[in-house]
Design an enzyme around this catalytic site. Sequence first.
Site, PDB file in Angstrom:
ATOM      1  N   SER A  89      19.035   8.366  61.032  1.00 10.89           N
ATOM      2  CA  SER A  89      20.349   8.457  61.673  1.00 10.89           C
ATOM      3  C   SER A  89      20.759   7.114  62.249  1.00 10.89           C
ATOM      4  O   SER A  89      20.086   6.574  63.134  1.00 10.89           O
ATOM      5  CB  SER A  89      20.327   9.496  62.792  1.00 10.89           C
ATOM      6  OG  SER A  89      21.517   9.429  63.552  1.00 10.89           O
TER       7      SER A  89
ATOM      8  N   HIS B 286      21.998   9.217  57.549  1.00 10.27           N
ATOM      9  CA  HIS B 286      22.592  10.283  58.351  1.00 10.27           C
ATOM     10  C   HIS B 286      23.636   9.679  59.288  1.00 10.27           C
ATOM     11  O   HIS B 286      23.348   8.763  60.056  1.00 10.27           O
ATOM     12  CB  HIS B 286      21.507  10.999  59.158  1.00 10.27           C
ATOM     13  CG  HIS B 286      21.975  12.281  59.769  1.00 10.27           C
ATOM     14  ND1 HIS B 286      22.175  13.423  59.022  1.00 10.27           N
ATOM     15  CD2 HIS B 286      22.283  12.607  61.044  1.00 10.27           C
ATOM     16  CE1 HIS B 286      22.571  14.404  59.819  1.00 10.27           C
ATOM     17  NE2 HIS B 286      22.656  13.925  61.052  1.00 10.27           N
TER      18      HIS B 286
ATOM     19  N   ASP C 134      26.053  10.480  62.216  1.00  7.22           N
ATOM     20  CA  ASP C 134      26.373  11.410  63.299  1.00  7.22           C
ATOM     21  C   ASP C 134      27.733  11.075  63.901  1.00  7.22           C
ATOM     22  O   ASP C 134      27.904  10.030  64.544  1.00  7.22           O
ATOM     23  CB  ASP C 134      25.309  11.332  64.396  1.00  7.22           C
ATOM     24  CG  ASP C 134      24.031  12.070  64.018  1.00  7.22           C
ATOM     25  OD1 ASP C 134      24.132  13.237  63.585  1.00  7.22           O
ATOM     26  OD2 ASP C 134      22.938  11.495  64.161  1.00  7.22           O
TER      27      ASP C 134
ATOM     28  N   MET D 254      30.598  12.162  66.576  1.00  6.86           N
ATOM     29  CA  MET D 254      30.780  12.948  67.801  1.00  6.86           C
ATOM     30  C   MET D 254      32.127  12.636  68.427  1.00  6.86           C
ATOM     31  O   MET D 254      32.550  11.479  68.455  1.00  6.86           O
ATOM     32  CB  MET D 254      29.666  12.636  68.805  1.00  6.86           C
ATOM     33  CG  MET D 254      28.262  12.766  68.255  1.00  6.86           C
ATOM     34  SD  MET D 254      27.038  12.345  69.516  1.00  6.86           S
ATOM     35  CE  MET D 254      25.545  12.337  68.526  1.00  6.86           C
TER      36      MET D 254
ATOM     37  N   HIS E  73      27.379  14.194  59.323  1.00  6.70           N
ATOM     38  CA  HIS E  73      27.201  15.327  60.245  1.00  6.70           C
ATOM     39  C   HIS E  73      28.337  15.296  61.272  1.00  6.70           C
ATOM     40  O   HIS E  73      28.337  14.479  62.192  1.00  6.70           O
ATOM     41  CB  HIS E  73      25.838  15.215  60.934  1.00  6.70           C
ATOM     42  CG  HIS E  73      25.525  16.314  61.876  1.00  6.70           C
ATOM     43  ND1 HIS E  73      24.453  16.251  62.754  1.00  6.70           N
ATOM     44  CD2 HIS E  73      26.120  17.519  62.099  1.00  6.70           C
ATOM     45  CE1 HIS E  73      24.422  17.363  63.467  1.00  6.70           C
ATOM     46  NE2 HIS E  73      25.419  18.136  63.092  1.00  6.70           N
TER      47      HIS E  73
ATOM     48  N   MET F  77      29.968  16.529  64.278  1.00  5.49           N
ATOM     49  CA  MET F  77      29.822  17.273  65.533  1.00  5.49           C
ATOM     50  C   MET F  77      31.139  17.170  66.293  1.00  5.49           C
ATOM     51  O   MET F  77      31.223  16.536  67.353  1.00  5.49           O
ATOM     52  CB  MET F  77      28.645  16.726  66.345  1.00  5.49           C
ATOM     53  CG  MET F  77      27.295  17.026  65.720  1.00  5.49           C
ATOM     54  SD  MET F  77      25.915  16.253  66.597  1.00  5.49           S
ATOM     55  CE  MET F  77      25.919  14.646  65.797  1.00  5.49           C
TER      56      MET F  77
ATOM     57  N   MET G  98      19.647  22.231  64.191  1.00  3.60           N
ATOM     58  CA  MET G  98      19.449  21.278  65.279  1.00  3.60           C
ATOM     59  C   MET G  98      18.182  21.641  66.051  1.00  3.60           C
ATOM     60  O   MET G  98      18.008  22.780  66.469  1.00  3.60           O
ATOM     61  CB  MET G  98      20.651  21.285  66.218  1.00  3.60           C
ATOM     62  CG  MET G  98      21.949  20.797  65.609  1.00  3.60           C
ATOM     63  SD  MET G  98      21.853  19.081  65.022  1.00  3.60           S
ATOM     64  CE  MET G  98      21.424  18.199  66.539  1.00  3.60           C
TER      65      MET G  98
ATOM     66  N   GLY H 117      24.347  15.741  70.797  1.00  2.00           N
ATOM     67  CA  GLY H 117      25.135  14.895  71.678  1.00  2.00           C
ATOM     68  C   GLY H 117      24.503  13.551  71.965  1.00  2.00           C
ATOM     69  O   GLY H 117      25.195  12.562  72.126  1.00  2.00           O
ATOM     70  N   PHE H 118      23.154  13.523  72.004  1.00  2.00           N
ATOM     71  CA  PHE H 118      22.484  12.276  72.357  1.00  2.00           C
ATOM     72  C   PHE H 118      21.214  12.112  71.531  1.00  2.00           C
ATOM     73  O   PHE H 118      20.505  13.087  71.264  1.00  2.00           O
ATOM     74  CB  PHE H 118      22.122  12.252  73.850  1.00  2.00           C
ATOM     75  CG  PHE H 118      23.321  12.339  74.758  1.00  2.00           C
ATOM     76  CD1 PHE H 118      24.030  11.200  75.110  1.00  2.00           C
ATOM     77  CD2 PHE H 118      23.747  13.572  75.246  1.00  2.00           C
ATOM     78  CE1 PHE H 118      25.142  11.288  75.933  1.00  2.00           C
ATOM     79  CE2 PHE H 118      24.851  13.669  76.070  1.00  2.00           C
ATOM     80  CZ  PHE H 118      25.556  12.522  76.424  1.00  2.00           C
ATOM     81  N   GLY H 119      20.909  10.870  71.161  1.00  2.00           N
ATOM     82  CA  GLY H 119      19.678  10.579  70.462  1.00  2.00           C
ATOM     83  C   GLY H 119      18.514  10.485  71.421  1.00  2.00           C
ATOM     84  O   GLY H 119      18.694  10.397  72.632  1.00  2.00           O
ATOM     85  N   GLY H 120      17.312  10.509  70.871  1.00  2.00           N
ATOM     86  CA  GLY H 120      16.110  10.295  71.669  1.00  2.00           C
ATOM     87  C   GLY H 120      15.611  11.490  72.447  1.00  2.00           C
ATOM     88  O   GLY H 120      14.740  11.344  73.303  1.00  2.00           O
TER      89      GLY H 120
ATOM     90  N   ASP I 211      17.242  18.214  62.472  1.00  2.00           N
ATOM     91  CA  ASP I 211      17.761  17.026  63.145  1.00  2.00           C
ATOM     92  C   ASP I 211      17.460  17.109  64.629  1.00  2.00           C
ATOM     93  O   ASP I 211      17.926  18.010  65.323  1.00  2.00           O
ATOM     94  CB  ASP I 211      19.277  16.939  62.919  1.00  2.00           C
ATOM     95  CG  ASP I 211      19.914  15.711  63.549  1.00  2.00           C
ATOM     96  OD1 ASP I 211      19.189  14.901  64.161  1.00  2.00           O
ATOM     97  OD2 ASP I 211      21.137  15.561  63.434  1.00  2.00           O
ATOM     98  N   GLY I 212      16.660  16.152  65.111  1.00  2.00           N
ATOM     99  CA  GLY I 212      16.426  16.044  66.549  1.00  2.00           C
ATOM    100  C   GLY I 212      14.956  16.036  66.926  1.00  2.00           C
ATOM    101  O   GLY I 212      14.254  17.017  66.704  1.00  2.00           O
ATOM    102  N   GLY I 213      14.484  14.926  67.442  1.00  2.00           N
ATOM    103  CA  GLY I 213      13.133  14.867  67.981  1.00  2.00           C
ATOM    104  C   GLY I 213      12.018  14.839  66.962  1.00  2.00           C
ATOM    105  O   GLY I 213      10.854  15.058  67.299  1.00  2.00           O
TER     106      GLY I 213
ATOM    107  N   GLY J 271      16.093   9.498  64.009  1.00  2.00           N
ATOM    108  CA  GLY J 271      16.904   8.420  64.543  1.00  2.00           C
ATOM    109  C   GLY J 271      16.079   7.389  65.281  1.00  2.00           C
ATOM    110  O   GLY J 271      15.681   6.358  64.730  1.00  2.00           O
ATOM    111  N   SER J 272      15.794   7.691  66.544  1.00  2.00           N
ATOM    112  CA  SER J 272      15.024   6.759  67.374  1.00  2.00           C
ATOM    113  C   SER J 272      13.650   6.464  66.783  1.00  2.00           C
ATOM    114  O   SER J 272      13.162   5.331  66.871  1.00  2.00           O
ATOM    115  CB  SER J 272      14.858   7.347  68.783  1.00  2.00           C
ATOM    116  OG  SER J 272      16.102   7.552  69.398  1.00  2.00           O
TER     117      SER J 272
END
Length: 217
Positions: free
Chosen positions: A7, A32, A34, A36, A65, A67, A136, A141-144, A174-176, A196-197
């Site tokens: 991402s 990816h 994102d 928003m 994506h 959002m 999700m 809303g936020f990365g990391g 997607d996420g973590g 992402g991160s």
Amino acid sequence: MKKLAPSILSADFSRLAEDVMKIQKGGAHLIHVDVMDGHFVPNISFGSTVMKSLLGRTDIPFDVHLMIENPERYIDDFVTDNTEYITVHQEACTHLHRVVQQIKAAGVKAGVSLNPATSLDTLEWILEDVDMVLLMSVNPGFGGQKFIPNVMDKVRQLAEIRDRRGLDFEIEIDGGVTLDNVKTVIEAGVDIVVAGSAVFKADDIEERTKQFVELMV
């Protein structure tokens, strides 16, 4: 084939093209994107202009994506020769079937995303029409953010539904996702992993991308 979709939300935007070339050399399958709007999610990221700035600079297809509220108004903005997927949120679409058909009519694969607390039941009558379902594993809303473990049950349930009904949509998460849990999500039935991160904050982005790809085989 399992796919890695880093991402760019977590990339360094002062050297975006350079970072994207690193994930390309590392073997990433998708970029990816994102998007928003500060309404559907409590953050603002970027629009189609940033994504289009990468056209001609990379061969990696875009995995968009959205959002955002009223995504049907903006589908065409994200349709390019490099766009493979456009995903909208079930929670943001009053007429989900219509939006899915709009994406397909534009010549792009259509995805539908669910937030962590949204039931799979909301997709019962759309699964035959989608190319991908994005689950999700953090609140968008936020990365990391840290991975929400309960989402694994949803992944397994969705994979079971797909098999039982003989459908062929892909499952994306997607996420973590990190090197520590990527094999677990793949084994649960995920086809596309967004990171992402875990990719772009690494000291060596190209090497980190290779590490993810190797674990996903």
